[in-house]
Design an enzyme around this catalytic site. Structure first.
Site, PDB file in Angstrom:
ATOM      1  CG  ASP A   6      -2.082   0.908   1.128  1.00  0.00           C
ATOM      2  OD1 ASP A   6      -2.162   1.657   0.156  1.00  0.00           O
ATOM      3  OD2 ASP A   6      -2.941   0.865   2.031  1.00  0.00           O
ATOM      4  CG  ASP A   7       0.068   4.839  -0.053  1.00  0.00           C
ATOM      5  OD1 ASP A   7      -0.750   4.543  -0.940  1.00  0.00           O
ATOM      6  OD2 ASP A   7      -0.193   5.637   0.862  1.00  0.00           O
ATOM      7  CG  ASP A  57      -2.125   0.756  -3.262  1.00  0.00           C
ATOM      8  OD1 ASP A  57      -1.021   1.319  -3.188  1.00  0.00           O
ATOM      9  OD2 ASP A  57      -2.998   0.860  -2.374  1.00  0.00           O
ATOM     10  CG  ASN A  58      -1.457   4.409  -4.539  1.00  0.00           C
ATOM     11  OD1 ASN A  58      -2.527   4.029  -4.088  1.00  0.00           O
ATOM     12  ND2 ASN A  58      -0.462   4.791  -3.745  1.00  0.00           N
ATOM     13  CE  LYS A  62      -6.367   0.536   1.391  1.00  0.00           C
ATOM     14  NZ  LYS A  62      -5.473   1.699   1.246  1.00  0.00           N
ATOM     15  CG  HIS A  70      -1.850   4.087   3.572  1.00  0.00           C
ATOM     16  ND1 HIS A  70      -2.229   5.035   4.490  1.00  0.00           N
ATOM     17  CD2 HIS A  70      -2.599   4.318   2.462  1.00  0.00           C
ATOM     18  CE1 HIS A  70      -3.172   5.799   3.967  1.00  0.00           C
ATOM     19  NE2 HIS A  70      -3.413   5.386   2.731  1.00  0.00           N
ATOM     20  NE  ARG A 105      -6.378  -2.470  -1.534  1.00  0.00           N
ATOM     21  CZ  ARG A 105      -5.198  -1.845  -1.547  1.00  0.00           C
ATOM     22  NH1 ARG A 105      -5.024  -0.821  -2.361  1.00  0.00           N
ATOM     23  NH2 ARG A 105      -4.215  -2.228  -0.764  1.00  0.00           N
ATOM     24  CB  CYS A 116      -5.495   2.637  -2.287  1.00  0.00           C
ATOM     25  SG  CYS A 116      -6.347   3.845  -1.267  1.00  0.00           S
ATOM     26  CE  LYS A 136      -2.851   7.394  -1.900  1.00  0.00           C
ATOM     27  NZ  LYS A 136      -2.906   6.859  -0.519  1.00  0.00           N
TER      28      LYS A 136
END
Length: 544
Positions: A32-33, A329-330, A132, A223, A74, A70, A384
């Site tokens: 995540d991130d 995710d980003n 998540k 994140h 997904r 995010c 992001k």
């Protein structure tokens, strides 16, 4: 006797044929991130031996792109089509007033798409989700309701990694569900990456070995809030004292050596970096370096916990027949809670335990800001939330099952790939045919991604031929990919054209040189926008 031997030989041959016909197990891991260059295999200095080993045995994608944020990523991952068709046209938390309530802007994974969990469960897979979710917190939107037989899910987009401030009511705070039921409380020793890995290990251990598994491990690290066990943070001490400019240059040099970026790529001019590192006071430098140490500790812990999951696959004898994917995710997060216009986050920061001896622990609330984010995204521009390369290019590692042929270990795949391509890729390896526009008795959007298997196995350079374009939008920013070309409007209404294979920093606008190409790409975007019922935000409430 000869007849008995013949029968035994026949049985052995049938057993071998059955084993070879068994579809592969699948482990899909989402960070995540995480920035493109954070991993060792992508030029980073953070210790990530687990992912690096997967990359050495598989392939790395240098041109893999996702959404700038995010939950849209997904939605595309699980549906195999763009997020405007799958219910998450924007992040529901920051939807503009003119978008709320419109079709496609529900903020949950829509029933208009078949989810990855549903598709694989119907094909006979045991499906597991751990981590998540961020695709809706009502019971009908829970992963348990979308095809995952076993799940431990963070229902929201972020949380205290140690569980502080947990709420059993998703409407009041960050909540987690277990097999569709919201947990009343978290254990006192909770830490997100470790807990999600523990759950995955337990579920894998409880799954009959003859049953193929689709296991999705969706970390919330790294994140914000930046938090990690104290011993992990201590291992990063002093690593970032030279500042973000030095980090960007060191990582860029390693990316070039690894063949991930052009040899003449440069660090783009800063957009929001809070000044040169040398101009910061010693106190400010110490604070910033500490934040990056915590971030690195989160990434290192994630990698170590993933290592325990891989060890469980190995213990069960599944490892050789498991298809493993790892992605982010980003792009990296640039938020600084001291200056953000998102008032609830700023207020939470003011009330948090952010003293020097508390930051990184339970109840603290920090992010590392634009300086480190831009360094980690380089040579991509920005981070992001932006449809630039820095916001949408993410690391992707794919390790096919070891019995698969064609994938040269350690290879870098330079061509363009997109997150919506992952579902059809997994279906290709699993031998699951496309369902078209009907699934389980309901009408659904077709899968629009394309299998990356030919790229993984070295049989193709691209999943899409030239002229097959991929339009997108988020937060009022418009883009169209036609590799290596990218048309981009970052929200000012001005389309620009970049060759991002040669110019990942998006510094040279080629619109004047290629007007016909740009016109075709813009026409593609406009036709797509009409088709999906796109609503550009009026006065977007969120600008990164």
């Amino acid at each position: 006797m000869p007849r008995r031997r013949a029968a035994l030989a026949t049985a052995l041959l049938l057993a071998a044929a059955s084993a070879s016909a068994r579809p592969p197990d699948i482990l899909l891991v989402i960070a995540d991130d995480l920035a493109f260059s954070d991993l060792g295999a992508f030029g980073g200095e953070i210790p990530t031996p687990t992912v690096d080993a997967i990359a050495a045995e598989g392939v790395r994608f240098a041109g893999f792109h996702v959404s700038p944020a995010c939950s849209p990523t997904r939605a595309m991952l699980l549906a195999g089509t763009d997020h405007h068709r799958s219910g998450v046209a924007t992040m529901v938390e920051v939807a503009a007033a003119n978008q709320r309530g419109r079709p496609g802007y529900e903020g949950v994974l829509s029933r208009r798409v078949a989810s990855m969990g549903e598709i694989f469960a119907r094909a006979g897979y045991h499906t597991i989700w751990s981590g998540k979710w961020h695709l809706g917190f009502e019971p009908h939107a829970d992963p348990h309701a979308r095809g995952f037989a076993r799940s431990l899910a963070l229902l929201h987009g972020a949380h205290d990694h140690f569980g502080a401030g947990y709420s059993p009511d998703p409407r009041l705070g960050n909540s987690m569900s277990h097999n569709g039921r919201v947990l009343e409380a978290l254990p006192p020793d909770f830490y997100s990456s470790t807990a999600f890995a523990d759950h995955m290990i337990a579920e894998l251990a409880a799954t009959p070995r003859e049953k193929p598994v689709l296991a999705i491990l969706s970390f919330t690290a790294p994140h914000w809030p930046l938090q990690a066990p104290a011993e992990d943070i201590a291992r990063q001490r002093g690593r970032y004292d030279a500042g973000w400019e030095a980090l960007a240059e060191a990582r860029l040099a390693r990316q070039k050596a690894l063949g991930l970026v052009p040899a003449d790529a440069t660090v783009p001019p800063p957009s929001r970096t809070p000044g040169s590192w040398a101009r910061l006071t010693p106190e400010a430098q110490a604070r910033e370096a500490r934040l990056m140490e915590i971030y690195a500790a989160m990434v290192a812990r994630l990698d170590a916990d993933l290592g325990r999951v891989i060890a469980e696959l190995r213990r069960q004898g599944r490892d050789d027949k498991t298809l493993i994917l790892f992605l982010s995710d980003n792009g990296p997060e640039s938020l600084d809670f001291r200056t953000t216009r998102l008032a609830p986050l700023a207020e939470r920061w003011r009330q948090a335990r952010n003293a020097p001896d508390q930051v990184g622990g339970p109840g603290s609330f920090e992010a590392y800001g634009a300086g480190w984010a831009e360094a980690a995204a380089a040579p991509g521009r920005m981070f992001k939330g932006w449809a630039t390369v820095g916001g949408t290019r993410a690391p992707l590692v794919v390790r096919p099952p070891r019995r698969a042929e064609g994938a040269k270990p350690g290879r870098v795949v330079p061509g363009f790939a997109h997150v919506m391509d992952l579902l059809p890729t997994l279906m290709d390896y699993a031998g699951i045919p496309s369902h078209g526009t009907r699934f389980a008795g309901r009408r659904v959007e077709p899968i629009r991604g394309r299998s990356l298997r030919p790229m993984i196995e070295g049989r193709a350079d691209h999943a899409r031929p030239a002229g097959v374009m991929l339009p997108g939008e988020l937060f009022g920013q418009r883009s169209v990919f036609d590799w290596p070309w990218k048309a981009l409007d970052t929200g000012d209404g001005q389309w620009r054209l970049f060759d991002i294979a040669r110019d990942p920093s998006e510094q040279v606008d080629r619109a004047a040189e290629e007007p016909d190409r740009l016109l075709r790409m813009v026409a593609c975007w406009e036709a797509w926008a009409r088709e999906v019922g796109l609503v550009l935000p009026v006065d977007p409430p969120y600008r990164p």
